[in-house]
Write an enzyme that holds these catalytic residues in place. Structure first.
Site, PDB file in Angstrom:
ATOM      1  N   SER A 137       0.749  -1.431  -0.334  1.00 59.92           N
ATOM      2  CA  SER A 137       0.331  -0.306  -0.081  1.00 59.92           C
ATOM      3  C   SER A 137       0.330   1.595   0.144  1.00 59.92           C
ATOM      4  O   SER A 137       2.055   1.558   0.279  1.00 59.92           O
ATOM      5  CB  SER A 137      -0.269   0.278   1.381  1.00 59.92           C
ATOM      6  OG  SER A 137      -1.905   1.017   1.276  1.00 59.92           O
ATOM      7  N   ASN A 138       0.546   2.434  -0.388  1.00 62.62           N
ATOM      8  CA  ASN A 138       1.264   3.159  -0.432  1.00 62.62           C
ATOM      9  C   ASN A 138       0.565   4.679   0.718  1.00 62.62           C
ATOM     10  O   ASN A 138       0.826   5.477   0.772  1.00 62.62           O
ATOM     11  CB  ASN A 138       0.863   4.354  -1.730  1.00 62.62           C
ATOM     12  CG  ASN A 138       1.827   3.681  -2.596  1.00 62.62           C
ATOM     13  OD1 ASN A 138       2.474   2.845  -2.443  1.00 62.62           O
ATOM     14  ND2 ASN A 138       1.389   3.175  -4.257  1.00 62.62           N
ATOM     15  N   ASP A 141      -6.875  -5.652   2.666  1.00 64.60           N
ATOM     16  CA  ASP A 141      -7.874  -4.798   2.008  1.00 64.60           C
ATOM     17  C   ASP A 141      -9.155  -4.622   3.332  1.00 64.60           C
ATOM     18  O   ASP A 141      -9.162  -5.482   3.885  1.00 64.60           O
ATOM     19  CB  ASP A 141      -8.387  -5.654   1.359  1.00 64.60           C
ATOM     20  CG  ASP A 141      -9.202  -5.021   0.051  1.00 64.60           C
ATOM     21  OD1 ASP A 141      -8.686  -3.894  -0.130  1.00 64.60           O
ATOM     22  OD2 ASP A 141     -10.186  -5.500  -0.629  1.00 64.60           O
ATOM     23  N   PHE A 162      -9.037   9.047   8.995  1.00 62.17           N
ATOM     24  CA  PHE A 162      -9.770   9.065   8.230  1.00 62.17           C
ATOM     25  C   PHE A 162     -10.200   8.693   7.444  1.00 62.17           C
ATOM     26  O   PHE A 162     -10.633   7.640   8.072  1.00 62.17           O
ATOM     27  CB  PHE A 162      -7.881   9.029   7.067  1.00 62.17           C
ATOM     28  CG  PHE A 162      -7.493   7.344   7.824  1.00 62.17           C
ATOM     29  CD1 PHE A 162      -7.798   6.628   6.473  1.00 62.17           C
ATOM     30  CD2 PHE A 162      -6.857   7.453   8.372  1.00 62.17           C
ATOM     31  CE1 PHE A 162      -7.752   4.962   6.326  1.00 62.17           C
ATOM     32  CE2 PHE A 162      -5.894   5.998   8.713  1.00 62.17           C
ATOM     33  CZ  PHE A 162      -6.598   5.197   7.550  1.00 62.17           C
ATOM     34  N   GLY A 163     -10.596   8.492   5.760  1.00 60.01           N
ATOM     35  CA  GLY A 163     -11.538   7.826   5.990  1.00 60.01           C
ATOM     36  C   GLY A 163     -13.603   8.029   6.362  1.00 60.01           C
ATOM     37  O   GLY A 163     -13.522   9.034   6.310  1.00 60.01           O
ATOM     38  N   LYS A 222      -7.663   4.134  19.196  1.00 64.61           N
ATOM     39  CA  LYS A 222      -7.949   3.310  18.081  1.00 64.61           C
ATOM     40  C   LYS A 222      -7.425   2.479  18.029  1.00 64.61           C
ATOM     41  O   LYS A 222      -7.565   1.146  17.342  1.00 64.61           O
ATOM     42  CB  LYS A 222      -7.788   4.494  17.086  1.00 64.61           C
ATOM     43  CG  LYS A 222      -8.075   3.641  15.733  1.00 64.61           C
ATOM     44  CD  LYS A 222      -8.435   5.547  14.122  1.00 64.61           C
ATOM     45  CE  LYS A 222      -8.742   4.535  12.958  1.00 64.61           C
ATOM     46  NZ  LYS A 222      -8.441   5.711  12.010  1.00 64.61           N
TER      47      LYS A 222
END
Length: 211
Positions: A9-10, A70, A165-166, A188
């Site tokens: 992943s980046n 994922d 995020f997200g 978290k």
């Protein structure tokens, strides 16, 4: 035991999370971007299939053990959507010339708006963050390690909090009385879907990848 893993992943935030979560094993995690490895295609319908494809791609390109995550948000009333399409749930036309992190922030905001619109007038707000981790010793590893974490919550009517995020600002954790975006990083990391998957992955690595 592998001492160095390539993260398929980046995503800088994901890299930071996994670095902290895998620290107990003394494993260094390096983003594939640092080696100039492009992101793999993710054409599959399940988190497991996509994570496996990404891990194989990174392991083959680097010649090193690799780990891939994922993950996404699955909303019950939407049949599991946004699911594997969570990162690009909404169409986005970002201004020309914006950097990667700015584009990601714009995409997150668009995704949240689309989700709220999809749930407008809906009483069933149950959802879960889901993370599937796959680790490979090499690209042809016939025995991938697989760990899955699920973090249930509910979708709010409007974003709350500035952290994470997200979809973090939209996911309410009733037991904590806060949205995910209102949690500190340590809290978290201790409770999240990725943390749950990482704990299982740690146990699997200790059992199957020991020297």
């Amino acid at each position: 035991m592998a001492t160095h893993l390539i993260l398929a992943s980046n995503n800088r935030a994901k890299l930071a999370e996994l670095e902290r979560l895998l620290a107990p094993l003394g494993i260094a995690v390096q983003s594939q971007a640092e080696l100039g490895i492009a992101e793999a295609d993710e054409p599959h319908a399940s988190f497991l299939e996509n994570a496996l494809a990404k891990a194989r791609h990174a392991a083959a390109a680097s010649g090193l053990p690799a780990i891939a995550d994922d993950s996404g948000l699955c909303v019950a009333v939407l049949g599991g959507a946004p699911g594997v399409g969570s990162a690009h749930y909404a169409a986005l036309e970002a201004p020309a010339g914006v950097d990667r992190e700015t584009r990601r922030a714009l995409q997150d905001a668009a995704n949240n708006r689309r989700l709220l619109e999809a749930l407008r007038g809906t009483r069933d707000r149950r959802a879960s963050f889901v993370s599937t981790l796959v680790a490979l010793r090499h690209a042809g590893d016939p025995e991938p390690l697989v760990a899955v974490g699920r973090w249930p919550g509910e979708i709010l009517d409007a974003p709350r909090g500035d952290g994470g995020f997200g979809y973090d600002p939209l996911v309410w954790i009733a037991a904590l009385g806060r949205s995910v975006a209102e949690l500190g990083a340590a809290q978290k990391n201790a409770l999240s879907h990725r943390a749950l998957a990482a704990r299982d992955m740690l146990a699997l690595m200790r059992e199957h990848w020991r020297p």
